[in-house]
Design a protein around this motif. Structure first.
Motif, PDB file in Angstrom:
ATOM      1  N   UNK A 358      -5.288  50.154  47.953  1.00  0.00           N
ATOM      2  CA  UNK A 358      -4.196  49.695  49.268  1.00  0.00           C
ATOM      3  C   UNK A 358      -3.150  48.929  48.852  1.00  0.00           C
ATOM      4  N   UNK A 359      -2.466  48.790  49.568  1.00  0.00           N
ATOM      5  CA  UNK A 359      -0.674  48.342  49.522  1.00  0.00           C
ATOM      6  C   UNK A 359      -0.937  47.018  49.609  1.00  0.00           C
ATOM      7  N   UNK A 360       0.102  46.246  49.068  1.00  0.00           N
ATOM      8  CA  UNK A 360       0.471  44.697  49.263  1.00  0.00           C
ATOM      9  C   UNK A 360       1.488  44.708  50.433  1.00  0.00           C
ATOM     10  N   UNK A 361       1.083  43.395  51.416  1.00  0.00           N
ATOM     11  CA  UNK A 361       2.293  43.267  52.096  1.00  0.00           C
ATOM     12  C   UNK A 361       3.886  43.307  51.615  1.00  0.00           C
ATOM     13  N   UNK A 362       3.873  42.630  50.432  1.00  0.00           N
ATOM     14  CA  UNK A 362       4.806  42.839  50.093  1.00  0.00           C
ATOM     15  C   UNK A 362       6.151  43.456  50.440  1.00  0.00           C
ATOM     16  N   UNK A 363       5.370  45.034  49.980  1.00  0.00           N
ATOM     17  CA  UNK A 363       6.664  46.396  50.304  1.00  0.00           C
ATOM     18  C   UNK A 363       7.109  46.177  51.143  1.00  0.00           C
ATOM     19  N   UNK A 364       6.558  45.815  52.004  1.00  0.00           N
ATOM     20  CA  UNK A 364       6.995  46.231  53.685  1.00  0.00           C
ATOM     21  C   UNK A 364       7.974  44.528  53.642  1.00  0.00           C
ATOM     22  N   UNK A 365       8.468  43.970  52.397  1.00  0.00           N
ATOM     23  CA  UNK A 365       9.212  42.446  53.067  1.00  0.00           C
ATOM     24  C   UNK A 365      10.131  42.023  51.428  1.00  0.00           C
ATOM     25  N   UNK A 366      11.342  41.801  52.329  1.00  0.00           N
ATOM     26  CA  UNK A 366      12.930  41.300  51.699  1.00  0.00           C
ATOM     27  C   UNK A 366      12.529  40.279  50.620  1.00  0.00           C
ATOM     28  N   UNK A 367      12.772  40.383  49.708  1.00  0.00           N
ATOM     29  CA  UNK A 367      11.985  39.788  48.056  1.00  0.00           C
ATOM     30  C   UNK A 367      12.084  38.295  48.349  1.00  0.00           C
ATOM     31  N   UNK A 368      13.367  38.018  49.527  1.00  0.00           N
ATOM     32  CA  UNK A 368      12.875  36.476  49.923  1.00  0.00           C
ATOM     33  C   UNK A 368      12.308  35.770  50.180  1.00  0.00           C
ATOM     34  N   UNK A 369      11.197  37.212  50.671  1.00  0.00           N
ATOM     35  CA  UNK A 369      10.731  36.212  52.216  1.00  0.00           C
ATOM     36  C   UNK A 369       9.040  36.363  51.991  1.00  0.00           C
ATOM     37  N   UNK A 370       8.587  36.697  50.271  1.00  0.00           N
ATOM     38  CA  UNK A 370       7.610  36.887  49.376  1.00  0.00           C
ATOM     39  C   UNK A 370       6.606  36.281  49.930  1.00  0.00           C
ATOM     40  N   UNK A 371       6.515  34.927  49.695  1.00  0.00           N
ATOM     41  CA  UNK A 371       5.951  33.001  49.890  1.00  0.00           C
ATOM     42  C   UNK A 371       5.533  33.825  51.772  1.00  0.00           C
ATOM     43  N   UNK A 372       5.972  34.334  52.391  1.00  0.00           N
ATOM     44  CA  UNK A 372       6.094  33.868  54.010  1.00  0.00           C
ATOM     45  C   UNK A 372       4.225  34.736  53.970  1.00  0.00           C
ATOM     46  N   UNK A 373       4.231  35.989  53.203  1.00  0.00           N
ATOM     47  CA  UNK A 373       3.243  37.100  53.228  1.00  0.00           C
ATOM     48  C   UNK A 373       2.164  36.851  52.152  1.00  0.00           C
ATOM     49  N   UNK A 374       1.953  36.071  51.458  1.00  0.00           N
ATOM     50  CA  UNK A 374       1.191  36.098  50.242  1.00  0.00           C
ATOM     51  C   UNK A 374      -0.068  36.578  50.569  1.00  0.00           C
ATOM     52  N   UNK A 375      -1.163  37.803  50.017  1.00  0.00           N
ATOM     53  CA  UNK A 375      -2.118  37.011  49.611  1.00  0.00           C
ATOM     54  C   UNK A 375      -2.362  38.668  50.756  1.00  0.00           C
ATOM     55  N   UNK A 376      -1.715  39.199  51.304  1.00  0.00           N
ATOM     56  CA  UNK A 376      -1.428  40.223  52.996  1.00  0.00           C
ATOM     57  C   UNK A 376      -1.885  41.523  51.660  1.00  0.00           C
ATOM     58  N   UNK A 377      -2.568  42.460  52.356  1.00  0.00           N
ATOM     59  CA  UNK A 377      -2.766  43.352  51.823  1.00  0.00           C
ATOM     60  C   UNK A 377      -2.615  44.282  53.653  1.00  0.00           C
ATOM     61  N   UNK A 378      -2.831  45.847  52.703  1.00  0.00           N
ATOM     62  CA  UNK A 378      -3.038  46.981  53.961  1.00  0.00           C
ATOM     63  C   UNK A 378      -4.135  47.737  53.246  1.00  0.00           C
TER      64      UNK A 378
END
Length: 399
Positions: A358-378
């Motif tokens: 699977x792919x972490x949603x962090x791959x689709x998020x700016x580095x400074x906003x990673x914490x807003x989408x932690x734990x999410x997987x696509x």
């Protein structure tokens, strides 16, 4: 001698691939696909189908090759496909599109997006507003164009934008509001209220709306509504779509963009120096696809929705919290309850741990906003049913 251009550095940095040492790192997609091979894992990371599209469309491509459609097509695309795109927009959405002056055929939606942004960005002060998470090429192309990326987070539950945050992001510096609907990676579909606010803000700040609608026929809870069909929107909207997702032919790379003739002329000026043209026999085949009966489009969406249901049930049984998609290829799940608060680390361990990629949603998020989408997987649901069933059995080991 330093022969690396500023454009190269901007693009790599925008894509999140430039290390502090100036080296290019592999994308998470390449890393996870390699892990799938290494561990014999089922690859639910990348969004491509593992079965062919409609036989009549494939046969049309073979026939076009046999009949000699193997040389450069016209720069705007073959007339039959441009006519088919125009017919399609009128048939499904009531949009009047001139196939002679308001349509360009491109090498997939990604080239359409790239040519559009390169054509319309005028100044280093220009800003492009996108909804976050965002398809990974958006940041790279904005960086290549030399503009600034402004993001509007999609908030849970439902991955909806806050309208006040959207209004704050769109200013007189906004050149483009880029809208992906149905949305990758979240599977969200924007409400009428959100669409209306996008149009209002674009009018107020004289911005161009660019829409990425590649999943237009894969909306699960009602017909897709293009922003260009809203009052006052058509004159400032460029609509992008492609054949890959609708007809399960992602390797053909046939896309298109339509909109007001002056904007299309600007995009064509750039596009002709990118790929110039592509896919002559595939263009003929896509024209056939766009004219298929309504039953095809309805069944494509219904079939994918059933696959999402199968995948979602397996993910819940394994201990994920599942966000039910409204459209598109992907299901997003929260792995926090399985020790996956760091989704990237979780995904790197998953191929060996459970035999699934699977792919972490962090791959689709700016580095400074990673914490807003932690734990999410696509996870990609666009696979054969038997593949999803095998993935469900493997994921059961996590529970």
């Amino acid at each position: 001698m330093d022969v690396i251009s500023g454009a190269w550095r901007r693009t790599a940095a925008g894509a999140g691939l430039l290390s502090p040492q100036g080296e290019v790192a592999p994308t998470i997609f390449a890393e996870m696909s390699a892990a799938a091979v290494r561990f014999g894992a089922i690859n639910l990371g990348q969004g491509f189908p593992d079965e062919d599209g409609p036989a009549v469309v494939l046969e049309a491509a073979r026939e076009a090759i046999a009949q000699g459609a193997n040389q450069y097509p016209p720069g705007r695309g073959i007339p039959d496909l441009r006519n088919a795109i125009s017919e399609h927009q009128r048939r499904f959405y009531g949009l009047a599109v001139d196939p002679e002056t308001e349509v360009i055929v491109t090498a997939g939606a990604t080239e359409a997006l790239t040519a559009t942004l390169l054509a319309l960005i005028d100044s280093p002060d220009d800003e492009v507003v996108v909804f976050e998470p965002y398809y990974d090429s958006y940041a790279a192309v904005v960086a290549l164009a030399g503009a600034h990326l402004r993001t509007v987070p999609l908030r849970r539950p439902g991955f909806r934008p806050d309208l006040e945050e959207l209004a704050a992001a769109v200013t007189d510096r906004t050149r483009i509001i880029l809208v992906n609907d149905p949305h990758n990676p979240t599977g969200a579909v924007f409400s009428a209220e959100v669409q209306a606010e996008i149009v209002r803000l674009a009018e107020r700040h004289d911005a161009v709306i660019v829409t990425d609608e590649v999943y237009e026929h894969l909306s699960f809870h009602g017909a897709h509504v293009p922003i260009a069909s809203l009052p006052g929107a058509a004159e400032r909207t460029l609509t992008i779509s492609s054949a890959g997702k609708t007809f399960s032919v992602t390797g053909w790379k046939i896309g298109w963009v339509h909109g007001p003739a002056p904007l299309i002329t600007a995009v064509l000026t750039v596009k002709q120096f990118l790929t110039y043209v592509n896919g002559s026999p595939f263009q003929s085949a896509v024209a056939v696809g766009l004219r298929l009966p309504d039953d095809y489009f309805h069944s494509a969406a219904a079939g994918l929705q059933r696959k999402h249901a199968l995948l979602g049930e397996a993910l819940r049984a394994a201990g994920f919290e599942v966000h039910e998609p409204q459209g598109g290829y992907f299901t997003v799940a929260d792995a926090t309850g399985l020790g996956g608060a760091d989704a990237a680390a979780f995904c790197r361990a998953l191929p060996e741990r459970a035999g699934v990629v699977a792919i972490p949603i962090s791959a689709f998020v700016a580095p400074e906003h990673q914490d807003d989408f932690s734990g999410l997987v696509r996870f990609a649901a666009c696979k054969r049913v038997e593949v999803l069933e095998e993935a469900a059995q493997r994921l059961a080991a996590l529970s």
